[in-house]
Design an enzyme around this catalytic site. Structure first.
Site, PDB file in Angstrom:
ATOM      1  N   LEU A  93     -55.597  -2.192 -13.010  1.00 18.56           N
ATOM      2  CA  LEU A  93     -54.202  -1.258 -12.480  1.00 18.56           C
ATOM      3  C   LEU A  93     -53.463  -0.632 -13.853  1.00 18.56           C
ATOM      4  O   LEU A  93     -53.117  -1.298 -14.678  1.00 18.56           O
ATOM      5  CB  LEU A  93     -53.067  -2.120 -11.679  1.00 18.56           C
ATOM      6  CG  LEU A  93     -52.163  -1.537 -11.113  1.00 18.56           C
ATOM      7  CD1 LEU A  93     -52.461  -0.423 -10.070  1.00 18.56           C
ATOM      8  CD2 LEU A  93     -50.864  -2.530 -10.802  1.00 18.56           C
ATOM      9  N   PRO A 155     -45.682  -2.558 -18.315  1.00 12.87           N
ATOM     10  CA  PRO A 155     -46.038  -3.584 -17.671  1.00 12.87           C
ATOM     11  C   PRO A 155     -47.712  -3.863 -17.739  1.00 12.87           C
ATOM     12  O   PRO A 155     -48.153  -4.908 -17.685  1.00 12.87           O
ATOM     13  CB  PRO A 155     -45.860  -3.280 -16.303  1.00 12.87           C
ATOM     14  CG  PRO A 155     -45.711  -1.869 -16.070  1.00 12.87           C
ATOM     15  CD  PRO A 155     -45.205  -1.274 -17.379  1.00 12.87           C
ATOM     16  N   TYR A 156     -48.430  -2.654 -18.045  1.00 13.11           N
ATOM     17  CA  TYR A 156     -49.907  -2.676 -18.115  1.00 13.11           C
ATOM     18  C   TYR A 156     -50.098  -3.385 -19.471  1.00 13.11           C
ATOM     19  O   TYR A 156     -51.165  -4.212 -19.474  1.00 13.11           O
ATOM     20  CB  TYR A 156     -50.378  -1.275 -18.091  1.00 13.11           C
ATOM     21  CG  TYR A 156     -52.024  -1.079 -18.422  1.00 13.11           C
ATOM     22  CD1 TYR A 156     -52.835  -1.561 -17.658  1.00 13.11           C
ATOM     23  CD2 TYR A 156     -52.138  -0.361 -19.661  1.00 13.11           C
ATOM     24  CE1 TYR A 156     -54.333  -1.265 -17.705  1.00 13.11           C
ATOM     25  CE2 TYR A 156     -53.571  -0.178 -20.023  1.00 13.11           C
ATOM     26  CZ  TYR A 156     -54.515  -0.584 -19.028  1.00 13.11           C
ATOM     27  OH  TYR A 156     -55.863  -0.405 -19.074  1.00 13.11           O
ATOM     28  N   VAL A 157     -49.382  -3.217 -20.680  1.00 16.74           N
ATOM     29  CA  VAL A 157     -49.711  -3.514 -21.785  1.00 16.74           C
ATOM     30  C   VAL A 157     -49.255  -5.120 -21.883  1.00 16.74           C
ATOM     31  O   VAL A 157     -49.959  -5.832 -22.425  1.00 16.74           O
ATOM     32  CB  VAL A 157     -48.743  -2.808 -22.943  1.00 16.74           C
ATOM     33  CG1 VAL A 157     -48.649  -3.476 -24.280  1.00 16.74           C
ATOM     34  CG2 VAL A 157     -49.396  -1.524 -23.191  1.00 16.74           C
ATOM     35  N   LYS A 160     -52.235  -6.991 -19.956  1.00 16.50           N
ATOM     36  CA  LYS A 160     -53.523  -6.943 -20.959  1.00 16.50           C
ATOM     37  C   LYS A 160     -53.515  -7.581 -22.086  1.00 16.50           C
ATOM     38  O   LYS A 160     -54.180  -8.103 -22.548  1.00 16.50           O
ATOM     39  CB  LYS A 160     -53.876  -5.563 -20.915  1.00 16.50           C
ATOM     40  CG  LYS A 160     -54.436  -4.743 -19.585  1.00 16.50           C
ATOM     41  CD  LYS A 160     -55.760  -5.098 -19.255  1.00 16.50           C
ATOM     42  CE  LYS A 160     -56.416  -4.364 -18.201  1.00 16.50           C
ATOM     43  NZ  LYS A 160     -57.715  -4.662 -17.753  1.00 16.50           N
TER      44      LYS A 160
END
Length: 258
Positions: A93, A155-157, A160
């Site tokens: 996502l 939030p992606y970082v 991940k």
């Protein structure tokens, strides 16, 4: 002889983009392949394509944001083929959010897809490998942005970067089970999902790929088939004893400054 002859490979998030390219490459290299995804239309279309090429393939419908469905994706493949030899966690996502505007709901969505889903899929796959006392391989598709990334990827970082730590932890924990677990930090790649992201979040037009290419050292974005070939190598015995590695697959040199 293919690199993955007679191996059973599950590609979670494999119905399009990088995941679909990995499924195609795995079939080409002799594997029996299962792909999972939320939407049956692209998943079934890919399975039809792979079987038309002479491969053996299965679509597993699963919403990987649900931990139980992530586990069940593995159970379905074990039910169909008796085992899982290789797992690829490719679902991702990339919805945008900064530190200041990310809501708890958006943060939880990122964690659910980008971290929790790989965790519980790995849990189920490793349990199957340990139960059978057989080796296996896992590749997690991560991102070069996990090293820091742009402000709008907060939030992606976060999720991940957690997957990087999980990859190394699980590889260490199961090295004596001969289960090799590696990650691939991919850079900017030309996929259907990236096209939608650029149009939705950045107002990009039809020429966004050309504009992006002009700003990149190699003059183009990465291609899913290139990533797929690398993933197949990591899944196969040709990658030797390598485990716990998180490899940067990108054209930008981390730490390099002009």
């Amino acid at each position: 002889m293919g690199l993955l002859d007679d191996k059973v490979v599950l590609v979670n998030g494999g119905s399009q983009g990088v995941g679909a390219a990995i499924a195609r490459a795995a079939v080409r290299e002799g594997a029996v392949v299962a792909v999972s995804g939320r939407r049956p239309e692209p998943g079934e279309a890919l399975v039809t394509e792979l079987t038309a090429r002479g491969g053996k393939a299965l679509f597993v419908r699963a919403d990987l944001a649900d931990a139980e469905q992530a586990r069940a994706s593995v159970a379905r493949v074990v039910e169909a083929y008796g085992r899982v030899d290789c797992l690829v966690n490719s679902a991702g996502l990339t919805a945008r959010g900064t530190l200041l505007d990310t809501t708890p709901e958006l943060f939880d969505q990122h964690v659910a897809i980008n971290l929790r889903a790989p965790f519980f899929a790995m849990q189920a796959a490793v349990a199957d490998m340990v139960r059978r006392e057989e080796p296996g391989t896992i590749v997690n598709i991560i991102t070069s942005s996990a090293h820091g990334g742009q402000p709008f990827l907060a939030p992606y970082v976060a999720a991940k970067a957690g997957l990087i730590g999980l990859t190394r932890n699980a590889a260490h924990a199961h090295r004596w089970d001969r289960i090799r677990i590696n990650g691939l930090n991919i850079g900017w790649t030309a996929t259907e999902g990236e096209d939608a992201t650029q149009r939705t979040f950045h107002g990009a037009g039809d020429d966004w790929r050309e504009q992006a290419a002009a700003r990149l050292p190699m003059g183009r974005l990465g291609r899913p088939d290139e990533i797929a070939d690398f993933v197949v190598l990591l899944l196969s015995d040709r990658s030797g004893v390598v485990t716990g590695s998180v490899i940067d697959w990108d054209q930008n040199v981390l730490g390099g400054l002009d």
